[in-house]
Enzyme design. Sequence first.
Site, mmCIF file in Angstrom:
data_model
loop_
_atom_site.group_PDB
_atom_site.id
_atom_site.type_symbol
_atom_site.label_atom_id
_atom_site.label_comp_id
_atom_site.label_asym_id
_atom_site.label_seq_id
_atom_site.Cartn_x
_atom_site.Cartn_y
_atom_site.Cartn_z
ATOM 1 N N TYR A 160 64.279 45.578 37.068
ATOM 2 C CA TYR A 160 63.121 44.948 37.691
ATOM 3 C C TYR A 160 62.193 44.403 36.612
ATOM 4 O O TYR A 160 62.091 44.978 35.521
ATOM 5 C CB TYR A 160 62.325 45.978 38.509
ATOM 6 C CG TYR A 160 63.046 46.500 39.732
ATOM 7 C CD1 TYR A 160 63.928 45.700 40.450
ATOM 8 C CD2 TYR A 160 62.822 47.794 40.188
ATOM 9 C CE1 TYR A 160 64.570 46.191 41.582
ATOM 10 C CE2 TYR A 160 63.453 48.291 41.312
ATOM 11 C CZ TYR A 160 64.333 47.483 42.011
ATOM 12 O OH TYR A 160 64.954 47.972 43.121
ATOM 13 N N HIS A 170 55.748 48.850 49.547
ATOM 14 C CA HIS A 170 56.650 48.990 48.394
ATOM 15 C C HIS A 170 56.934 50.442 48.056
ATOM 16 O O HIS A 170 57.636 50.713 47.074
ATOM 17 C CB HIS A 170 56.064 48.275 47.171
ATOM 18 C CG HIS A 170 56.269 46.797 47.199
ATOM 19 N ND1 HIS A 170 55.239 45.896 47.278
ATOM 20 C CD2 HIS A 170 57.410 46.048 47.185
ATOM 21 C CE1 HIS A 170 55.723 44.666 47.300
ATOM 22 N NE2 HIS A 170 57.036 44.734 47.254
ATOM 23 N N ARG A 204 59.895 34.133 43.038
ATOM 24 C CA ARG A 204 60.717 35.092 42.320
ATOM 25 C C ARG A 204 62.053 35.190 43.049
ATOM 26 O O ARG A 204 62.177 34.729 44.188
ATOM 27 C CB ARG A 204 60.046 36.465 42.209
ATOM 28 C CG ARG A 204 59.764 37.144 43.531
ATOM 29 C CD ARG A 204 59.009 38.462 43.323
ATOM 30 N NE ARG A 204 59.803 39.444 42.605
ATOM 31 C CZ ARG A 204 60.608 40.341 43.190
ATOM 32 N NH1 ARG A 204 60.711 40.394 44.503
ATOM 33 N NH2 ARG A 204 61.299 41.197 42.495
ATOM 34 N N ASN A 255 65.333 37.952 44.012
ATOM 35 C CA ASN A 255 65.729 39.344 44.114
ATOM 36 C C ASN A 255 67.163 39.332 44.633
ATOM 37 O O ASN A 255 67.655 38.301 45.106
ATOM 38 C CB ASN A 255 64.791 40.071 45.077
ATOM 39 C CG ASN A 255 65.135 41.532 45.208
ATOM 40 O OD1 ASN A 255 65.306 42.231 44.223
ATOM 41 N ND2 ASN A 255 65.267 42.006 46.448
ATOM 42 N N GLU A 261 67.979 36.702 47.298
ATOM 43 C CA GLU A 261 66.738 36.365 47.996
ATOM 44 C C GLU A 261 65.864 35.496 47.100
ATOM 45 O O GLU A 261 65.475 35.912 46.015
ATOM 46 C CB GLU A 261 65.963 37.648 48.339
ATOM 47 C CG GLU A 261 66.710 38.566 49.286
ATOM 48 C CD GLU A 261 65.904 39.810 49.668
ATOM 49 O OE1 GLU A 261 66.337 40.523 50.574
ATOM 50 O OE2 GLU A 261 64.838 40.067 49.047
HETATM 51 C C1 HEM Z 1 53.260 39.906 49.124
HETATM 52 C C2 HEM Z 1 54.471 39.731 49.328
HETATM 53 C C3 HEM Z 1 55.546 40.774 49.308
HETATM 54 C C4 HEM Z 1 56.072 41.420 50.378
HETATM 55 C C5 HEM Z 1 55.679 41.269 51.851
HETATM 56 C C6 HEM Z 1 57.100 42.298 49.874
HETATM 57 C C7 HEM Z 1 57.848 43.133 50.673
HETATM 58 C C8 HEM Z 1 58.845 43.976 50.227
HETATM 59 C C9 HEM Z 1 59.603 44.869 51.066
HETATM 60 C C10 HEM Z 1 59.414 45.053 52.586
HETATM 61 C C11 HEM Z 1 60.511 45.505 50.288
HETATM 62 C C12 HEM Z 1 61.523 46.556 50.756
HETATM 63 C C13 HEM Z 1 60.922 47.933 50.652
HETATM 64 C C14 HEM Z 1 61.736 49.002 51.390
HETATM 65 O O1 HEM Z 1 62.788 49.418 50.858
HETATM 66 O O2 HEM Z 1 61.320 49.428 52.465
HETATM 67 C C15 HEM Z 1 60.322 45.000 48.935
HETATM 68 C C16 HEM Z 1 61.076 45.365 47.839
HETATM 69 C C17 HEM Z 1 60.804 44.959 46.549
HETATM 70 N N1 HEM Z 1 59.728 44.177 46.130
HETATM 71 FE FE1 HEM Z 1 58.417 43.223 47.297
HETATM 72 N N2 HEM Z 1 57.174 42.178 48.522
HETATM 73 C C18 HEM Z 1 56.238 41.253 48.121
HETATM 74 C C19 HEM Z 1 55.984 40.825 46.828
HETATM 75 C C20 HEM Z 1 56.607 41.327 45.711
HETATM 76 C C21 HEM Z 1 56.327 40.920 44.359
HETATM 77 C C22 HEM Z 1 55.296 39.873 43.965
HETATM 78 C C23 HEM Z 1 57.148 41.647 43.540
HETATM 79 C C24 HEM Z 1 57.309 41.665 42.036
HETATM 80 C C25 HEM Z 1 56.786 40.900 41.174
HETATM 81 C C26 HEM Z 1 57.965 42.489 44.396
HETATM 82 C C27 HEM Z 1 58.948 43.331 43.956
HETATM 83 C C28 HEM Z 1 59.832 44.035 44.769
HETATM 84 C C29 HEM Z 1 61.021 44.710 44.279
HETATM 85 C C30 HEM Z 1 61.504 44.781 42.832
HETATM 86 C C31 HEM Z 1 61.626 45.298 45.401
HETATM 87 C C32 HEM Z 1 62.952 46.086 45.415
HETATM 88 C C33 HEM Z 1 64.025 45.109 45.752
HETATM 89 C C34 HEM Z 1 65.454 45.583 45.575
HETATM 90 O O3 HEM Z 1 65.771 46.336 44.650
HETATM 91 O O4 HEM Z 1 66.305 45.105 46.350
HETATM 92 N N3 HEM Z 1 57.607 42.274 45.702
HETATM 93 N N4 HEM Z 1 59.289 44.085 48.923
#
Ligand code: HEM
Lengths: 363, 201
Positions: free
Chosen positions: A45, A201, A231, A233, A273
Amino acid sequence: MTPTAEPTAFTTDETYTPEGAYTFRNSREGVRRLPFPFPDDEYMYSMNLEPHVPAGDGAMRAAFDIDEHYISECHHRAQMLEAMPGVHYLALPHMMEAQWDLLELIFESYARDYPEHFTLTKTGNEWHWQNRLLGIDDTFTFGDPTTLPLEPMEYATRQAQGEFVVLEERDNDLVIGAGMTTQRADYSLRFNLGMRFFEFHGPVPKLHEMGILDRALKFLLRMKPGHPVRRVNWSLTVNPRLETSVETLPEWAPDRATVDAENAGERVYLRIELQPLHRLPRSNAIVFPVRTYLVSLAELVEHAPDWAKRIHRALASLDPELVDYKGFHRYHAAAVAWLAQHDDGAPLATGYPWAEGGIQPGD
Amino acid sequence: MLITGIKSRPVYDRLAPMASGLRHLAIAQGSGGQPMLRLLADMTPAQRGVATVVYSSESFTGNSYEAELRAVDGIDLRLCASNVEALQVLDDLLSTAKMGTRLYLAGSEGFIGTAMQRATEYGLDRDEILREHAGSFVRRVWCAHCNAYTENVTQRIFRCPGCGLDLVVRDHYSSRLAAFQGVKADGEVPGELPEIEELDT
Ligand code: HEM
């Protein structure tokens, strides 16, 4: 916008469900235009946010990318909404202004970037929307929900590829207020609605400790309309199944136990994604779109051999906590073993493919 | 999927009189009576004079502080036989609450969470509320598959009365639903259950 060499040929009848026998396939061009998310042989990450400016002639060319799966994905969305009402689309009552903001952003972007498919004509607040891919031709009054057959967000996102989560800004935090999420990767919209940035998160390992969440939130709160950021993912999934929500986990999780080193190439899909975030002008809300791409390991080997080598190395060296979180510990070894046959160990370029000098699909 | 160590779990406070309050609304359930008594003792007589205390004697552990609360002088005490009734009283009080009202909540996680839902509906800010957990860590759990809620869950794995699936209770918490998330425990291979443990973290 740079013109594409070939007009996209849309696949209209492919499916993303076991009932539909998973007929989803990518064309060679479809694979080679993907926003491949592995810039290095090792993956961890990071604060991988960059300005969302057009780059290359693949998935980063338009504000909201559409590809050969546009029509079939819109059909899939309609099916999912019908099958489970109140599960995949939700909007809190005070999000109406943000809904109109989002409709405007999607329709203006599509009409600008794909004039051959979409036209938006505005006469004051009287808007005329034409979507030739889905055969829609509607007029409505911007700001007046009674002139649309559905709420503005549902109306617009049923005609859009990818999912959309809208967040309101409250006491220096971002709170989920609405979502169209028929392609969720293992979380629940009903459960997450109303949650704050650190709360939703919560399940992700390492992010907090690495200081990424803190910095990401501060960054997002400074966003201004007209300056989107993006970004990428990724995860792995079994079968080209778009809908993998927590709600339906009993239907799809057993697939994870069906993968072995022989069938991994066909069964295992890389799920990419692309997340371009925008500040919305009237409501001050932020929209978090998730444009999801599926590609099987076998399709990567056939059409993008260098990307297949790269993903082999990134998976082989992946941190076990991420393997667990992303949900593939059961078939991680099988996927790596299958990919190993297609990696000669040759050095590969670093950087995202849409960046200058970044890794290209290979021949 | 992460089960434990999720950072969405609420963090609780220690109840103490909020000096900025013009009215004090304190609501407790079961073992929450104890922090409530401490709060009342820490209040000045003037603060107690503008305090309303709602107490439900429904309790998972069987602890009741009804007699002790009755013995506190100079407070407006409303006793309720059930949590549902106490939450209804809270609702009525909030519907007529004025600016300067401060809210104090004490009891089980599920009770505090449900009371928080009401407070949020009435637009109270987080800095106008203090919450103290008391008693056992029984949980209210939402089933992701059938949408049923189960109160007083004490085990990491339990059978959902709504759909009959064995659910694992994640540490993931939603304030809007006032509940933890329950997900099919043997999702990948039927019968392969994670370890059964007491929920007390
Ligand atoms: C504001 C908008 C965002 C929303 C609504 C959002 C939403 C989410 C959600 C729902 C998850 C899954 C969590 C779970 O397992 O229940 C997730 C995972 C994650 N998010 Fe976000 N996120 C946002 C922005 C960001 C940003 C700006 C970053 C980093 C710079 C980030 C980094 C991550 C990472 C690294 C994961 C794990 C993904 C994986 O390993 O598959 N997110 N996010």
